[in-house]
Design a protein around this motif. Structure first.
Motif, short mmCIF file in Angstrom:
data_model
loop_
_atom_site.label_atom_id
_atom_site.label_comp_id
_atom_site.label_asym_id
_atom_site.label_seq_id
_atom_site.Cartn_x
_atom_site.Cartn_y
_atom_site.Cartn_z
N TYR A 178 16.48 -41.42 -60.74
CA TYR A 178 17.11 -40.30 -61.44
C TYR A 178 18.50 -40.70 -61.97
O TYR A 178 18.85 -40.38 -63.11
CB TYR A 178 17.23 -39.11 -60.49
N SER A 180 11.45 -42.87 -49.81
CA SER A 180 11.00 -42.24 -51.06
C SER A 180 12.09 -41.37 -51.66
O SER A 180 12.23 -41.27 -52.89
CB SER A 180 9.73 -41.42 -50.80
N THR A 181 12.90 -40.74 -50.79
CA THR A 181 14.03 -39.94 -51.28
C THR A 181 15.02 -40.83 -52.03
O THR A 181 15.47 -40.50 -53.14
CB THR A 181 14.74 -39.25 -50.10
N LYS A 225 18.41 -22.54 -58.01
CA LYS A 225 17.49 -23.42 -58.72
C LYS A 225 17.79 -23.47 -60.21
O LYS A 225 17.57 -24.49 -60.87
CB LYS A 225 16.04 -22.94 -58.50
N VAL A 238 18.11 -34.43 -54.81
CA VAL A 238 16.90 -35.01 -54.20
C VAL A 238 17.14 -34.96 -52.70
O VAL A 238 18.18 -35.41 -52.22
CB VAL A 238 16.66 -36.45 -54.66
N TYR A 287 17.37 -31.05 -62.04
CA TYR A 287 16.41 -31.88 -61.31
C TYR A 287 16.43 -31.45 -59.85
O TYR A 287 17.50 -31.35 -59.23
CB TYR A 287 16.80 -33.35 -61.45
N ASP A 288 15.26 -31.21 -59.27
CA ASP A 288 15.15 -30.67 -57.92
C ASP A 288 13.88 -31.23 -57.28
O ASP A 288 12.78 -30.77 -57.56
CB ASP A 288 15.11 -29.14 -57.99
N LYS A 289 14.05 -32.23 -56.41
CA LYS A 289 12.89 -32.89 -55.81
C LYS A 289 13.08 -33.03 -54.30
O LYS A 289 14.19 -33.27 -53.82
CB LYS A 289 12.68 -34.28 -56.41
N ARG A 290 11.95 -32.93 -53.58
CA ARG A 290 11.96 -33.14 -52.14
C ARG A 290 10.92 -34.18 -51.77
O ARG A 290 9.80 -34.17 -52.29
CB ARG A 290 11.66 -31.81 -51.42
N PHE A 291 11.28 -35.11 -50.85
CA PHE A 291 10.36 -36.16 -50.42
C PHE A 291 10.32 -36.23 -48.90
O PHE A 291 11.24 -35.79 -48.21
CB PHE A 291 10.80 -37.51 -51.01
N ASP A 341 13.36 -30.21 -46.36
CA ASP A 341 13.03 -29.15 -47.31
C ASP A 341 13.95 -27.94 -47.17
O ASP A 341 14.12 -27.17 -48.11
CB ASP A 341 11.56 -28.74 -47.18
N ASP A 350 13.57 -42.23 -55.48
CA ASP A 350 13.56 -41.26 -56.57
C ASP A 350 14.98 -40.95 -57.04
O ASP A 350 15.22 -40.79 -58.24
CB ASP A 350 12.87 -39.97 -56.12
#
Length: 556
Positions: A171, A163-164, A149, A137, A154-158, A141, A167
């Motif tokens: 997780y 918020s980072t 990938k 996370v 799990y691969d998320k950007r905030f 970006d 999440d």
């Protein structure tokens, strides 16, 4: 012949058994099932030491720390995030700058996986243990373009640090990853905006401390606290409003290890590099690193492991003294004075140390005067100081530049501002529209002044400084500029220093023979965006290297 063959087979069987037993008995930390990496962009050792960060300091007190982990150069984000997850440097993985893209780069990785990237800790873990949970996370970006990938679940950007963190904690609780990696970007933002060492910067580190506390609670709530290794890491430090140069402030970070099997209150002695992070994670999770990796695990942080047997620490150095007024953001230690005298104060930081100093430009020795009380100088003076402990071990050299200039003598430099757009090199000033003009006392930039004149927060701009320099003694002079981004210095219309191009704070030099008297001097400077910096130095016959002093610069 038959007898010899039998002996050979027996020997090979024994050798194979020996190798097999050795591999099986190879020692690893015991019981680490989860590794959580908290990566903080722009987090410097100074930021940790001087901010209100009780949680991180508790982790250090109850864990292990290496205060001067060396980054790769340049000390910028992409190449260092790539190095820490790749177990190798830019020469191996090919990410050489922030412009790197998977489909647009000049140096291919020395070995690549199916997607074209160099092997990372994510892909190595996934290949050896495809059943385990791996997740990232991230706040920036750009981090997301550096790893495979297909290797993560799990691969998320905030867009914010909060918020980072939220999440990532969610997780951890839901998936209990074998490897979880979070990236925060807000400290780097504060370094570029308020400056490294500013109240804004330290407040951003304090915010990180709060987020770290939330993550540790999330690990506990997930029920994995007893078998989790937590590591705090960074990509670079900073100086002034930027980074990218080759200075300790920019190219050293702190590595913090906490949790399962980690020694408490331990300071790592071995040399550690940013790419050792991936190797350490692999070691903790009992993985076999690729041969192409050059990183080595920091084994000494774990219970039951010692520092390397072949460790060479070189000559011991002690803490360097601080000369006041100390360095602040882009201002060198010392200062510019329009009064008759300036007061010099020196603080000895070395335990049971004695500080020696000079005011004649020479480097201090044990035979130099011992600093005892503050003293005054009544002319432009370079003060140098060095501390020694009881065993004679010396500190790094500290230098401060005290520039004294009397008003009304015509000193200064004519300075003109030009608003730019996406500048990438020192511009042809005739092609730009002139903006504000003023007289600067020296070759430097007042950030508050620039903030007030840039258009629409566009920090792509250029400055031209012009005037005359008084040379008292004829001979060879060496000039240099330290700048972020590009600069050029001219004497009598001739280019002497070329420090052009987009880069962090870096220094370039040039030399010229000069006669006694006044000579024209000009510095052309530009900033591409973000942080900026400019200093100009010279040295010559009887003169130690120093900031070109204000009392030697004239408008006409």
């Amino acid at each position: 012949m038959k007898f010899k063959t039998s002996k050979t087979l027996t020997f090979l069987a024994f050798a194979g058994l020996f190798i097999s037993c050795k591999k099986e008995s190879e020692k690893f930390p015991d019981g680490i099932e989860h590794v959580i990496v908290i990566g903080v962009d722009g987090l410097s050792p100074d930021g940790i030491q001087k901010s209100k960060s009780p949680i991180i300091h508790d982790m250090i007190a109850n864990g292990s720390v290496k205060w001067n982990v060396r980054t790769v150069l340049t000390s910028s984000s992409s190449q260092n995030w790539a190095s820490m997850i790749s177990g190798a440097g830019p020469e191996q993985h090919g990410v050489i700058n922030n412009d790197w893209e998977l489909d647009d780069h000049s140096l291919p990785p020395i070995v690549q996986e199916a997607d074209g990237r160099f092997p990372t800790i994510f892909s190595v873990l996934h290949r050896e243990k495809p059943e385990v949970e791996i997740g990232t996370v991230y706040h920036w970006d750009g981090f997301g373009r550096l790893f495979q990938k297909s290797a993560v679940n799990y691969d998320k950007r905030f867009s914010t640090e909060d918020s980072t963190a939220t999440d990532f904690i969610k997780y951890i609780k839901e998936k209990k990853p074998t490897l979880g990696f979070v990236h925060f970007d807000h400290v780097d933002h504060a370094g570029h905006h308020g400056g490294h060492g500013s109240p804004e910067y330290y407040q951003s580190v304090a915010k990180t401390d709060s987020l770290v506390g939330q993550i540790l609670k999330g690990i506990k709530d997930a029920g994995i606290e007893e078998n989790t290794l937590v590591i705090i890491w960074a990509d670079h430090g900073g100086i002034g409003y930027g980074h990218g140069g080759a200075t300790p402030q920019e190219a050293e970070i702190a590595g913090i290890f906490y949790g399962k099997d980690v020694k408490k209150g331990y300071k790592v002695e071995q040399q550690v590099y940013t790419y050792d992070l991936a190797a350490t994670i692999a070691f903790a999770l009992k993985l076999t690193p690729p041969y192409a990796w050059i990183g080595r695990p920091v084994k000494s942080v774990f219970e039951g492991f010692s520092e390397p047997e072949n460790l060479y620490l070189g000559e011991k150095t002690v803490d360097q003294p601080v000369i006041y007024p100390e360095r602040k953001l882009y201002q060198q230690a010392g200062g510019l004075y329009t009064t008759e005298t300036a007061t010099v104060k020196i603080d000895t930081k070395a335990e049971k140390g004695v500080t020696h100093y000079t005011t004649d430009g020479s480097d201090p020795k044990t035979s130099s005067p011992v600093y005892k009380v503050p003293f005054t100088v009544n002319k432009t003076t370079v003060v140098k100081a060095k501390s020694y402990d009881e065993k004679g071990n010396g500190s790094p050299l500290s230098t401060a530049y005290f520039r004294l200039v009397k008003p009304g003598l015509g000193n200064g430099l004519n300075t003109t501002f030009y608003q730019g757009k996406d500048l990438t090199k020192v511009p042809v000033f005739a092609n730009l529209k002139k903006g504000s003009a003023w007289v600067s006392p020296e070759f430097n930039i007042n950030r508050d002044q620039i903030n007030g004149i840039v258009e629409n927060d566009n920090f792509s701009f250029a400055l031209q400084f012009s005037g005359f320099i008084q040379i008292d003694t004829p001979g060879k002079y060496i000039f240099s500029t330290q700048s972020d981004d590009g600069s050029k210095l001219f004497i009598d219309g001739k280019e002497v220093v070329n420090n052009d191009g987009n880069h962090g704070v870096q220094e370039q030099t040039g030399s010229v023979e000069l006669t006694a008297g006044k000579h024209t001097i000009r510095v052309d400077y530009y900033n591409n965006g973000g942080g900026f910096w400019l200093d100009a130095f010279y040295k010559g016959p009887g003169l130690t290297k120093q900031l070109i002093p204000a009392d030697k610069l004239f408008t006409k």
